[in-house]
Design a protein around this motif. Structure first.
Motif, PDB file in Angstrom:
ATOM      1  N   ARG A   1       0.815  -1.217   0.000  1.00 63.74           N
ATOM      2  CA  ARG A   1       0.000   0.000   0.000  1.00 63.74           C
ATOM      3  C   ARG A   1       0.847   1.264   0.000  1.00 63.74           C
ATOM      4  O   ARG A   1       0.527   2.251  -0.680  1.00 63.74           O
ATOM      5  N   THR A   2       1.961   1.263   0.717  1.00 57.61           N
ATOM      6  CA  THR A   2       2.795   2.464   0.799  1.00 57.61           C
ATOM      7  C   THR A   2       3.351   2.851  -0.563  1.00 57.61           C
ATOM      8  O   THR A   2       3.398   4.033  -0.913  1.00 57.61           O
ATOM      9  N   HIS A   3       3.784   1.885  -1.357  1.00 57.60           N
ATOM     10  CA  HIS A   3       4.309   2.188  -2.687  1.00 57.60           C
ATOM     11  C   HIS A   3       3.254   2.889  -3.545  1.00 57.60           C
ATOM     12  O   HIS A   3       3.534   3.892  -4.208  1.00 57.60           O
ATOM     13  N   VAL A   4       2.038   2.357  -3.519  1.00 51.98           N
ATOM     14  CA  VAL A   4       0.963   2.928  -4.341  1.00 51.98           C
ATOM     15  C   VAL A   4       0.609   4.328  -3.858  1.00 51.98           C
ATOM     16  O   VAL A   4       0.460   5.262  -4.657  1.00 51.98           O
TER      17      VAL A   4
ATOM     18  N   GLU B   1       6.759  -5.686 -13.458  1.00 47.92           N
ATOM     19  CA  GLU B   1       7.746  -6.622 -12.938  1.00 47.92           C
ATOM     20  C   GLU B   1       7.551  -7.059 -11.491  1.00 47.92           C
ATOM     21  O   GLU B   1       8.027  -8.120 -11.105  1.00 47.92           O
ATOM     22  N   SER B   2       6.888  -6.251 -10.671  1.00 49.62           N
ATOM     23  CA  SER B   2       6.802  -6.560  -9.240  1.00 49.62           C
ATOM     24  C   SER B   2       5.635  -7.500  -8.944  1.00 49.62           C
ATOM     25  O   SER B   2       4.746  -7.709  -9.779  1.00 49.62           O
ATOM     26  N   ASP B   3       5.632  -8.038  -7.739  1.00 48.03           N
ATOM     27  CA  ASP B   3       4.527  -8.866  -7.261  1.00 48.03           C
ATOM     28  C   ASP B   3       3.595  -8.019  -6.402  1.00 48.03           C
ATOM     29  O   ASP B   3       4.043  -7.110  -5.679  1.00 48.03           O
ATOM     30  N   TYR B   4       2.300  -8.332  -6.435  1.00 45.43           N
ATOM     31  CA  TYR B   4       1.313  -7.617  -5.629  1.00 45.43           C
ATOM     32  C   TYR B   4       0.021  -8.420  -5.655  1.00 45.43           C
ATOM     33  O   TYR B   4      -0.201  -9.246  -6.551  1.00 45.43           O
ATOM     34  N   ASP B   5      -0.838  -8.156  -4.674  1.00 47.90           N
ATOM     35  CA  ASP B   5      -2.131  -8.839  -4.678  1.00 47.90           C
ATOM     36  C   ASP B   5      -3.100  -8.087  -5.593  1.00 47.90           C
ATOM     37  O   ASP B   5      -2.786  -7.019  -6.129  1.00 47.90           O
ATOM     38  N   GLU B   6      -4.276  -8.636  -5.770  1.00 47.56           N
ATOM     39  CA  GLU B   6      -5.224  -8.093  -6.743  1.00 47.56           C
ATOM     40  C   GLU B   6      -5.633  -6.661  -6.420  1.00 47.56           C
ATOM     41  O   GLU B   6      -5.707  -5.796  -7.302  1.00 47.56           O
ATOM     42  N   ARG B   7      -5.898  -6.383  -5.149  1.00 46.47           N
ATOM     43  CA  ARG B   7      -6.343  -5.044  -4.758  1.00 46.47           C
ATOM     44  C   ARG B   7      -5.243  -4.017  -4.973  1.00 46.47           C
ATOM     45  O   ARG B   7      -5.465  -2.942  -5.531  1.00 46.47           O
ATOM     46  N   ILE B   8      -4.041  -4.357  -4.551  1.00 46.68           N
ATOM     47  CA  ILE B   8      -2.908  -3.453  -4.732  1.00 46.68           C
ATOM     48  C   ILE B   8      -2.620  -3.268  -6.221  1.00 46.68           C
ATOM     49  O   ILE B   8      -2.335  -2.161  -6.686  1.00 46.68           O
ATOM     50  N   GLY B   9      -2.731  -4.348  -6.989  1.00 45.27           N
ATOM     51  CA  GLY B   9      -2.471  -4.269  -8.419  1.00 45.27           C
ATOM     52  C   GLY B   9      -3.409  -3.309  -9.129  1.00 45.27           C
ATOM     53  O   GLY B   9      -2.995  -2.534 -10.008  1.00 45.27           O
TER      54      GLY B   9
END
Length: 426
Positions: free
Chosen positions: A124-127, A166-174
């Protein structure tokens, strides 16, 4: 920040950026690989072995999208140190006496540090940090113009795209990351447009539109397609071709459909304003005037909590500015000039928009046959452009530059300066 860097006050550097971005110490740690909340606290306390290690400083700067060139005050020990801009077309010089769009090509520039790796996992912080950067770019543009911000916008957009790919994330974050990336692309597209880089702007807007179409955010999608429409309208005006104008109408229909059930008055007013301009360009006076009236009615509804920060410029003065453009396109530059004088008398215009509308006023005065008044307004606009980097506003003054030798030379100097701004980190 420059002063803190020059004084080797790394605790101040860290605290300043963290405060400006609205981050907690834990959120700052989340953004920098290998950092913890304890390490942030140690760095802010000025403990040696944190940012005093050049490798740690560069890792921190890269993670927070701080251009390495911005660290130059640290090297030279003066807050006024700036990175010498480089023209990627080495050996070419901008001819100050030509007005055919001699801006710099940006697409070959390295936007990210060599060896850049996206974070392995996005949270979440990245977004939230990327969205904060996008909001800041939108609002800073209103004050300083696109030329001062374009390269930083390109760098952030490249970073966001790399994370998305390139990064990994869950559906909501994506999904939220996709939206933030689309917003950054949309903003950077406008910065490129204001900087005079129209081809780059169109490519960025089209990429932002593809992202927004997948983002499940009706307001963002509408805003992006309204940006595409604005650029198509500008192309139609400059080329004299009807095709781009019809393309703009198609984009505006997509925007209107996306915004159909959205409550934001500013969003609907934006779509109406841009519909008015392209309709006037196509000779549809009835639709143009009806769209201006509809935009005013939207703002009669007042502000709404869902209004995006990026739409803060959509005010009465902006509608009046579009009405002036519509009036000129429909063949009445004298009345258009009077409308622009009213716009410039308001107290709500942001500096960049004020410069742009003053340039339009000079354009309308010239079209109405008042060359002396047009030159007076034009010279004042050139003075403003020494502080506001908008090639779009400058190019509006091209007809004046062809009429008067003194104005011609001064115009060329400002054009060269703005080109240099686009090439620098400003």
């Amino acid at each position: 920040m420059r002063r803190a860097l020059a004084e080797l006050n790394f605790s101040g550097v860290l605290a300043l950026l963290r405060s400006a971005a609205g981050l907690t110490q834990q959120q700052m740690a989340d953004l920098v690989p290998g950092w913890s909340k304890t390490k942030v606290a140690r760095a802010e306390s000025g403990e040696r072995g944190t940012l005093y290690d050049i490798r740690e400083l560069l890792a921190w700067a890269d993670a927070l999208c701080v251009p390495r060139e911005a660290l130059l005050p640290l090297v030279l020990g003066t807050p006024d140190a700036v990175y010498p801009p480089q023209d990627p077309r080495e050996g070419d010089e901008l001819d100050r006496r030509t007005f055919n769009g001699g801006m710099l090509a940006l697409t070959a520039w390295p936007l990210l540090p060599d060896g850049f790796l996206s974070p392995g996992r996005i949270g979440r912080t990245h977004v939230d940090y990327l969205q904060t950067c996008a909001d800041e770019l939108w609002t800073r543009d209103w004050s300083v113009g696109g030329a001062s911000l374009l390269r930083n916008g390109l760098r952030l957009f490249a970073r966001a795209k790399a994370m998305l790919d390139e990064s990994d994330y869950d559906e909501r974050i994506g999904l939220d990351l996709l939206r933030a990336t689309a917003d950054l692309g949309n903003c950077t597209s406008f910065l490129a447009f204001d900087s005079g880089e129209r081809s780059l702007a169109r490519r960025l807007a089209q990429e932002a539109a593809m992202l927004a179409d997948s983002g499940d955010d009706s307001e963002l999608r509408a805003h992006v397609h309204a940006t595409v429409a604005m650029q198509s309208t500008a192309l139609a005006r400059s080329s004299g071709q009807r095709g781009p104008a019809r393309e703009a109408l198609r984009s505006l229909r997509i925007a209107a459909q996306a915004a159909k059930h959205h409550p934001s008055p500013r969003l609907h007013a934006l779509i109406d304003m841009r519909t008015a301009t392209v309709s006037a360009l196509l000779g549809d006076a009835a639709t143009a005037r009806a769209s201006i009236a509809a935009a005013h009615r939207e703002l009669d509804r007042g502000d709404h909590p869902t209004d995006r920060q990026a739409l803060g410029f959509v005010r009465r003065s902006e509608i009046m500015g579009h009405e002036a453009r519509v009036t000129a396109l429909l063949g009445d530059p004298t009345r258009a000039a009077k409308l622009l004088e009213r716009v410039l008398d308001t107290m709500e215009l942001a500096p960049r928009n004020q410069v742009y509308y003053r340039a339009m006023l000079a354009e309308m005065r010239l079209a109405a046959g008042d060359t002396a008044e047009a030159l007076e307004v034009g010279h004042r606009t050139l003075s403003d452009l020494e502080n506001v980097g908008s090639m779009r506003a400058l190019r509006t003054l091209q007809p004046l530059a062809r009429r008067d030798a003194e104005f011609h030379d001064r115009y060329g100097t400002i054009a060269s300066d703005l080109s240099t701004k686009v090439a620098s980190l400003a």
